[in-house]
Design an enzyme around this catalytic site. Structure first.
Site, PDB file in Angstrom:
ATOM      1  N   SER A   6       7.980  -0.966  12.763  1.00 40.85           N
ATOM      2  CA  SER A   6       7.225   0.268  13.002  1.00 40.85           C
ATOM      3  C   SER A   6       5.824  -0.088  13.482  1.00 40.85           C
ATOM      4  CB  SER A   6       7.131   1.075  11.704  1.00 40.85           C
ATOM      5  OG  SER A   6       6.074   2.009  11.815  1.00 40.85           O
ATOM      6  N   HIS A  31      10.263   1.170  16.290  1.00 41.65           N
ATOM      7  CA  HIS A  31      10.150   2.458  15.603  1.00 41.65           C
ATOM      8  C   HIS A  31       8.744   3.017  15.838  1.00 41.65           C
ATOM      9  CE1 HIS A  31      11.306   5.155  12.182  1.00 41.65           C
ATOM     10  NE2 HIS A  31      10.012   5.106  11.882  1.00 41.65           N
ATOM     11  N   ASP A  33       6.178   6.131  15.058  1.00 42.46           N
ATOM     12  CA  ASP A  33       5.947   7.247  14.134  1.00 42.46           C
ATOM     13  C   ASP A  33       5.001   8.270  14.745  1.00 42.46           C
ATOM     14  OD1 ASP A  33       7.405   6.524  11.681  1.00 42.46           O
ATOM     15  OD2 ASP A  33       6.110   4.760  11.697  1.00 42.46           O
ATOM     16  N   MET A  35       3.073  11.750  14.191  1.00 45.71           N
ATOM     17  CA  MET A  35       2.610  12.638  13.105  1.00 45.71           C
ATOM     18  C   MET A  35       1.617  13.650  13.657  1.00 45.71           C
ATOM     19  SD  MET A  35       1.845   9.746  10.247  1.00 45.71           S
ATOM     20  CE  MET A  35       3.007   8.429   9.892  1.00 45.71           C
ATOM     21  N   HIS A  64      10.321   8.607  15.708  1.00 48.11           N
ATOM     22  CA  HIS A  64      10.447   9.318  14.435  1.00 48.11           C
ATOM     23  C   HIS A  64       9.466  10.490  14.454  1.00 48.11           C
ATOM     24  CE1 HIS A  64       9.977   8.995   9.731  1.00 48.11           C
ATOM     25  NE2 HIS A  64      10.425  10.176  10.118  1.00 48.11           N
ATOM     26  N   MET A  66       7.604  13.296  12.997  1.00 49.15           N
ATOM     27  CA  MET A  66       7.114  13.955  11.776  1.00 49.15           C
ATOM     28  C   MET A  66       6.160  15.050  12.229  1.00 49.15           C
ATOM     29  SD  MET A  66       6.593  10.487   9.541  1.00 49.15           S
ATOM     30  CE  MET A  66       6.530   9.469  10.996  1.00 49.15           C
ATOM     31  N   MET A 135      14.261   8.342   3.917  1.00 49.10           N
ATOM     32  CA  MET A 135      12.865   7.967   3.653  1.00 49.10           C
ATOM     33  C   MET A 135      12.775   7.394   2.241  1.00 49.10           C
ATOM     34  SD  MET A 135      11.118   8.549   6.389  1.00 49.10           S
ATOM     35  CE  MET A 135       9.566   7.985   5.657  1.00 49.10           C
ATOM     36  N   ASP A 173      13.243   3.670   5.482  1.00 48.57           N
ATOM     37  CA  ASP A 173      11.897   3.651   6.048  1.00 48.57           C
ATOM     38  C   ASP A 173      10.863   3.906   4.960  1.00 48.57           C
ATOM     39  OD1 ASP A 173       9.637   3.879   7.649  1.00 48.57           O
ATOM     40  OD2 ASP A 173      10.282   5.715   8.668  1.00 48.57           O
TER      41      ASP A 173
HETATM   42  C1  DX5 Z   1       5.885   6.574   7.124  1.00 45.39           C
HETATM   43  C2  DX5 Z   1       6.511   6.100   8.399  1.00 45.39           C
HETATM   44  C3  DX5 Z   1       6.938   4.686   8.370  1.00 45.39           C
HETATM   45  C4  DX5 Z   1       5.818   3.701   8.192  1.00 45.39           C
HETATM   46  C5  DX5 Z   1       6.333   2.600   7.332  1.00 45.39           C
HETATM   47  O1  DX5 Z   1       5.719   7.935   7.161  1.00 45.39           O
HETATM   48  O2  DX5 Z   1       7.647   6.886   8.730  1.00 45.39           O
HETATM   49  O3  DX5 Z   1       7.732   4.342   9.508  1.00 45.39           O
HETATM   50  O4  DX5 Z   1       5.353   3.122   9.397  1.00 45.39           O
HETATM   51  O5  DX5 Z   1       5.318   1.749   7.019  1.00 45.39           O
HETATM   52  P1  DX5 Z   1       5.444   0.638   5.881  1.00 45.39           P
HETATM   53  O6  DX5 Z   1       6.580  -0.257   6.293  1.00 45.39           O
HETATM   54  O7  DX5 Z   1       4.124  -0.024   5.897  1.00 45.39           O
HETATM   55  O8  DX5 Z   1       5.753   1.364   4.598  1.00 45.39           O
HETATM   56 ZN    ZN Z   2       8.966   6.156  10.367  1.00 48.51          ZN
END
Ligand code: DX5
Ligand code: ZN
Length: 248
Positions: A6, A31, A33, A35, A64, A66, A135, A173
């Site tokens: 990620s 991956h 993310d 947000m 991903h 969010m 998650m 994740d």
């Molecule tokens: C959290 C994300 C993850 C995040 C994981 O909301 O969806 O993908 O990057 O990070 P680590 O591996 O540091 O927990």
């Molecule tokens: Zn993620």
């Protein structure tokens, strides 16, 4: 077993370099993310990052989402180079429609469930998806502690996948390091999303990925061997031919 680094934990000033290193080290996909500050209490990045990474790597760019209204942004991310979308069950009152829209764009699709969401909500949508993401932290931030309470659910999702769609990926994740990777693989996961344990250590990305997989790989190999003997195989694509994580 597959690793999806990620980039949330990457050094954005050297993003292309870090992604290229992850690819060389055997990452299966990248991956990303997304947000929006509404669906989760944090902001991250948008489609321009996907467009910048597209020429840098041949790996699948897994997005991903969010965000509150995923449907509004699918086309833009697809145009920017996303190959695969992960959309949350939570807050989506027309999930089947969203999944079909992603399929219509010709992309892979996965459904994500948060720690407090039961595995049972996946039953009807499972035949329509390529992957499920459980998650293992509440979404919104990197570098959080793994929630051990999610492990029995990973097992329940594994059973459901084996029963309904054995080729579906089961991804985890949040808070994934070598020890929690081992637990997740034992419980049934076959894809590990990892941010800080790949990009946030004092080691190189290659070393970090090798360490991340050290404990889980043999468990995965044994489990898959047993499953093959029973005539099934975990994961959407056979691992044969894919570069293994270096060092294993
Ligand atoms: C959290 C994300 C993850 C995040 C994981 O909301 O969806 O993908 O990057 O990070 P680590 O591996 O540091 O927990
Ligand atoms: Zn993620």
């Amino acid at each position: 077993m597959k690793v999806a680094p990620s980039i949330l934990a990457a050094d954005f000033a050297r993003l292309g370099e870090q992604v290229a290193e992850a690819e060389k080290a055997g990452a299966d996909r990248i991956h990303i993310d997304i947000m929006d500050g509404h669906f989760v209490p944090n902001l991250s990045m948008g489609a321009p990052i996907v467009a910048s990474l597209r020429p840098v790597t041949k790996l699948t760019l897994e997005t991903h989402l969010m965000i509150s209204n995923a449907d509004l942004f699918l086309q833009e991310f697809a145009n920017s180079g996303s190959d695969s979308f992960l959309v949350h069950w939570e807050g989506n009152v027309n999930l089947h429609r969203t999944v079909q829209s992603i399929r219509a764009l010709g992309k892979r699709v996965g459904v994500v469930i948060n720690p407090a969401t039961p595995a049972a909500v996946l039953e009807e949508i499972l035949p329509d998806v390529d992957q499920v993401l459980v998650m293992t932290v509440d979404p919104g931030f990197g570098h959080q502690h793994f929630l051990h309470s999610t492990l029995p659910k990973i097992g329940r999702v594994r059973q459901m996948i084996d029963r309904i769609k054995p080729e579906c990926d089961l991804e985890v994740d949040g808070g994934i390091d070598s020890e929690t990777a081992r637990l997740c693989v034992k419980a049934g996961a076959n894809v590990l999303v990892a941010g800080s344990s790949v990009f946030g250590t004092n080691n190189s990305v290659t070393e970090a990925m090798s360490r991340l997989c050290a404990k889980g790989e043999s468990i995965y190999a044994n489990r898959n061997h047993r499953t093959r003997k029973n005539g099934r195989q975990h994961g959407a694509a056979p691992d044969a031919g894919r570069p293994r994580v270096r060092g294993l």
